[in-house]
Enzyme design. Structure first.
Site, PDB file in Angstrom:
ATOM      1  N   GLU A  82       0.823  -1.219   0.000  1.00  0.00           N
ATOM      2  CA  GLU A  82       0.000   0.000   0.000  1.00  0.00           C
ATOM      3  C   GLU A  82       0.857   1.268   0.000  1.00  0.00           C
ATOM      4  OE1 GLU A  82      -3.296   0.062   2.754  1.00  0.00           O
ATOM      5  OE2 GLU A  82      -3.549   2.217   2.486  1.00  0.00           O
ATOM      6  N   ASP A 285       3.296 -14.210  11.857  1.00  0.00           N
ATOM      7  CA  ASP A 285       1.992 -14.630  11.341  1.00  0.00           C
ATOM      8  C   ASP A 285       1.017 -13.447  11.395  1.00  0.00           C
ATOM      9  OD1 ASP A 285      -0.598 -15.701  11.147  1.00  0.00           O
ATOM     10  OD2 ASP A 285      -0.040 -17.573  12.120  1.00  0.00           O
TER      11      ASP A 285
HETATM   12  P1  NDP Z   1       7.945 -23.376  16.032  1.00  0.00           P
HETATM   13  O1  NDP Z   1       7.389 -24.588  16.628  1.00  0.00           O
HETATM   14  O2  NDP Z   1       8.401 -23.414  14.621  1.00  0.00           O
HETATM   15  O3  NDP Z   1       9.222 -22.840  16.824  1.00  0.00           O
HETATM   16  C1  NDP Z   1       9.350 -22.711  18.158  1.00  0.00           C
HETATM   17  C2  NDP Z   1      10.550 -23.528  18.549  1.00  0.00           C
HETATM   18  O4  NDP Z   1      11.752 -22.769  18.396  1.00  0.00           O
HETATM   19  C3  NDP Z   1      10.523 -23.906  19.999  1.00  0.00           C
HETATM   20  O5  NDP Z   1       9.705 -25.002  20.195  1.00  0.00           O
HETATM   21  C4  NDP Z   1      11.973 -24.170  20.280  1.00  0.00           C
HETATM   22  O6  NDP Z   1      12.218 -25.537  19.961  1.00  0.00           O
HETATM   23  C5  NDP Z   1      12.725 -23.312  19.269  1.00  0.00           C
HETATM   24  N1  NDP Z   1      13.473 -22.225  19.942  1.00  0.00           N
HETATM   25  C6  NDP Z   1      14.774 -21.916  19.705  1.00  0.00           C
HETATM   26  N2  NDP Z   1      15.155 -20.883  20.466  1.00  0.00           N
HETATM   27  C7  NDP Z   1      14.095 -20.527  21.203  1.00  0.00           C
HETATM   28  C8  NDP Z   1      13.868 -19.503  22.177  1.00  0.00           C
HETATM   29  N3  NDP Z   1      14.838 -18.663  22.561  1.00  0.00           N
HETATM   30  N4  NDP Z   1      12.626 -19.393  22.716  1.00  0.00           N
HETATM   31  C9  NDP Z   1      11.633 -20.212  22.320  1.00  0.00           C
HETATM   32  N5  NDP Z   1      11.790 -21.204  21.425  1.00  0.00           N
HETATM   33  C10 NDP Z   1      13.003 -21.382  20.873  1.00  0.00           C
HETATM   34  O7  NDP Z   1       6.991 -22.147  16.135  1.00  0.00           O
HETATM   35  P2  NDP Z   1       5.898 -21.698  17.173  1.00  0.00           P
HETATM   36  O8  NDP Z   1       5.565 -22.756  18.155  1.00  0.00           O
HETATM   37  O9  NDP Z   1       6.326 -20.380  17.704  1.00  0.00           O
HETATM   38  O10 NDP Z   1       4.645 -21.508  16.226  1.00  0.00           O
HETATM   39  C11 NDP Z   1       4.587 -20.477  15.271  1.00  0.00           C
HETATM   40  C12 NDP Z   1       4.063 -20.999  13.965  1.00  0.00           C
HETATM   41  O11 NDP Z   1       2.845 -21.716  14.164  1.00  0.00           O
HETATM   42  C13 NDP Z   1       3.733 -19.906  13.004  1.00  0.00           C
HETATM   43  O12 NDP Z   1       4.264 -20.274  11.752  1.00  0.00           O
HETATM   44  C14 NDP Z   1       2.215 -19.920  12.924  1.00  0.00           C
HETATM   45  O13 NDP Z   1       1.773 -19.466  11.685  1.00  0.00           O
HETATM   46  C15 NDP Z   1       1.894 -21.348  13.163  1.00  0.00           C
HETATM   47  N6  NDP Z   1       0.584 -21.694  13.706  1.00  0.00           N
HETATM   48  C16 NDP Z   1      -0.284 -20.762  14.179  1.00  0.00           C
HETATM   49  C17 NDP Z   1      -1.498 -21.140  14.723  1.00  0.00           C
HETATM   50  C18 NDP Z   1      -2.380 -20.071  15.267  1.00  0.00           C
HETATM   51  O14 NDP Z   1      -1.988 -18.925  15.321  1.00  0.00           O
HETATM   52  N7  NDP Z   1      -3.588 -20.398  15.718  1.00  0.00           N
HETATM   53  C19 NDP Z   1      -1.899 -22.545  14.770  1.00  0.00           C
HETATM   54  C20 NDP Z   1      -0.889 -23.448  14.292  1.00  0.00           C
HETATM   55  C21 NDP Z   1       0.295 -23.023  13.758  1.00  0.00           C
HETATM   56  P3  NDP Z   1      13.257 -26.421  20.758  1.00  0.00           P
HETATM   57  O15 NDP Z   1      13.284 -25.917  22.166  1.00  0.00           O
HETATM   58  O16 NDP Z   1      12.704 -27.798  20.648  1.00  0.00           O
HETATM   59  O17 NDP Z   1      14.550 -26.199  20.063  1.00  0.00           O
END
Ligand code: NDP
Length: 429
Positions: A82, A285
């Site tokens: 936009e 998102d």
């Molecule tokens: P992810 O599951 O992709 O990532 C989060 C992961 O990142 C954690 O589980 C952790 O995994 C890792 N991580 C690494 N460093 C950190 C840190 N400092 N703090 C926290 N986590 C860290 O993403 P999200 O769970 O955040 O979900 C977001 C996605 O889900 C978006 O793409 C969204 O579009 C989608 N989504 C949205 C929905 C909704 O809004 N209703 C429903 C379903 C999906 P580990 O500790 O295992 O390394």
């Protein structure tokens, strides 16, 4: 950051803009090498991000300038199709910068997962048992996603809500269990969905109810951020208007958006022009943020302005916005989209809380610019220049022709595609 190198940024060519960004120490010389590659989403990644992928859809990425937030300078990447949005944000930020910038408060950063139960035999007993077993439920949730606990986050508390049966929708009564989770730097959808699915059978067991689902709530009322600014009236003066008149008209325009939903929706759409552009540029998102922010605007039972503009005791204009911003700096497409990585670098690799502060401040800036224009010269004057450019491009103008057709179109009686085409024909004949 050496802010002075960014002045007249809009008048520069794209090459000069990169030179200015290097001179201002926003990016390094090395960052400019193969610059386009840093933004291109490779097809093989795109193909794994969604289903039935056939191409990459481009959106322009620009920079919001002049932002001073909590005494830090920011150049803010904004992805939007936009016209006027980035100019308006930067213009507002320039005024607000002269008045000490934006101050923000991140109130809390907790995401909510919910499990709605129906057919609960005894609501009072169920609420009591859930309260007694809260620690055990939290342990179970954390056991389902131990890595977030290792990082210092995880499930922290449980709350319950009773929703009475509703005859109008023929809906049964629900006992809703909320689990509050500190997802640290992640938005946390997947973390939360894993946790609620893990605790669902246990919750059904202790309450005797039957869970109809387990899912994150995008109504992120435990993830609020506030941005404020204070603008002395001498900075509000416009041709034909005193600073006091502009201040009072801004306050009145905001009051109207607080009481009239027809205006509030448009008022908040302007705010979301800025918020969405930063959310998208940061790889977050946009739908999750949009849904939560609009629901928050209706928290009183009526859809209202997200901002509030008032008069301080000394006559300054005070601006404030509070919005739920459950954004992340890791996870989802953030970690795989090259542009998201680069935009984070331009912002100085902010934490999720810092990014919330930046996004809320862009929303407040956007609102200030829009209502200041609306209550003074109107928004069309600024918009029409950019609209003329879009029409010139749509008519087929290329290179130098774009500026030439745009200028003539701005003077034309009817600014439309037919006039743009006719001006282009005259220019090329
Ligand atoms: P992810 O599951 O992709 O990532 C989060 C992961 O990142 C954690 O589980 C952790 O995994 C890792 N991580 C690494 N460093 C950190 C840190 N400092 N703090 C926290 N986590 C860290 O993403 P999200 O769970 O955040 O979900 C977001 C996605 O889900 C978006 O793409 C969204 O579009 C989608 N989504 C949205 C929905 C909704 O809004 N209703 C429903 C379903 C999906 P580990 O500790 O295992 O390394």
């Amino acid at each position: 950051m050496k802010q002075a190198f960014l002045s007249k940024f809009y008048q520069k060519s794209i090459k000069e803009r990169f030179e200015a960004l290097v001179a201002a120490e926003v990016i390094s010389e090395d960052d400019t090498v193969n610059f386009n590659d840093k933004f291109q989403l490779p097809n093989e990644i795109a193909n794994h991000m969604i289903e039935n992928q056939i191409a990459i859809y481009g959106v322009p990425l620009g920079l919001g300038l002049n932002f001073l937030i909590n005494d830090n300078d920011y150049v803010i990447p904004m992805a939007t199709e936009e016209p006027s949005v980035i100019a308006a944000a930067s213009y507002a930020a320039k005024t607000i910068r002269q008045a000490s910038g934006f101050s923000t408060t991140v109130h809390n950063r907790s995401m909510i997962g919910q499990i709605p139960l129906k057919n609960v035999p005894d609501m009072v007993y169920a609420e009591r048992v859930l309260s007694e077993k809260a620690n055990h439920i939290i342990e179970k949730a954390n056991a389902a996603h131990p890595s977030i606990v290792k990082r210092g986050g995880g499930a922290k508390s449980i709350k319950t809500r009773i929703i009475e049966a509703n005859d109008m929708y023929d809906s049964p009564a629900f006992l809703v269990v909320h689990i509050h989770v500190d997802t640290l730097e992640a938005m946390g959808a997947n973390i939360i969905n894993t946790m609620v699915e893990a605790i669902k059978p246990y919750i059904e067991n202790v309450t005797g109810g039957s869970a109809i689902m387990g899912i994150l709530s995008n109504y992120a009322t435990e993830c609020l951020v506030t941005s404020t600014c204070r603008i002395p009236v001498h900075l509000l003066k416009r041709t034909g208007y005193t600073g006091e008149e502009v201040r009072d008209s801004i306050i009145e325009a905001c009051q109207f958006a607080l009481v009239d939903p027809y205006r509030a929706v448009t008022h908040n759409k302007g705010i979301m022009n800025g918020i969405n552009a930063v959310v998208l540029a940061s790889g977050n998102d946009t739908r999750a943020i949009e849904a939560g922010v609009h629901a928050y605007a209706a928290k009183s039972g009526q859809y209202r302005s997200l901002t509030n503009w008032t008069k301080a005791e000394n006559g300054d204009l005070l601006g404030e916005i509070t919005v739920p911003l459950p954004i992340g700096t890791v996870g989802g497409s953030i970690s795989i989209h090259p542009a998201a990585k680069f935009t984070s670098q331009v912002l100085g690799s902010p934490s999720a809380k810092e990014l919330e502060s930046i996004i809320a401040s862009v929303g407040l800036a956007q609102n200030f610019s829009a209502i200041r224009a609306l209550v003074t010269e109107g928004i069309q004057k600024g918009h029409m220049g950019l609209q003329a450019k879009s029409l010139a491009i749509s008519a087929g103008a290329k290179g130098d022709q774009i500026e030439k057709v745009t200028e003539q179109l701005k003077q034309a009686k009817n600014m439309n595609l037919a006039t743009a085409k006719s001006l282009l024909r005259k220019l090329t004949n």
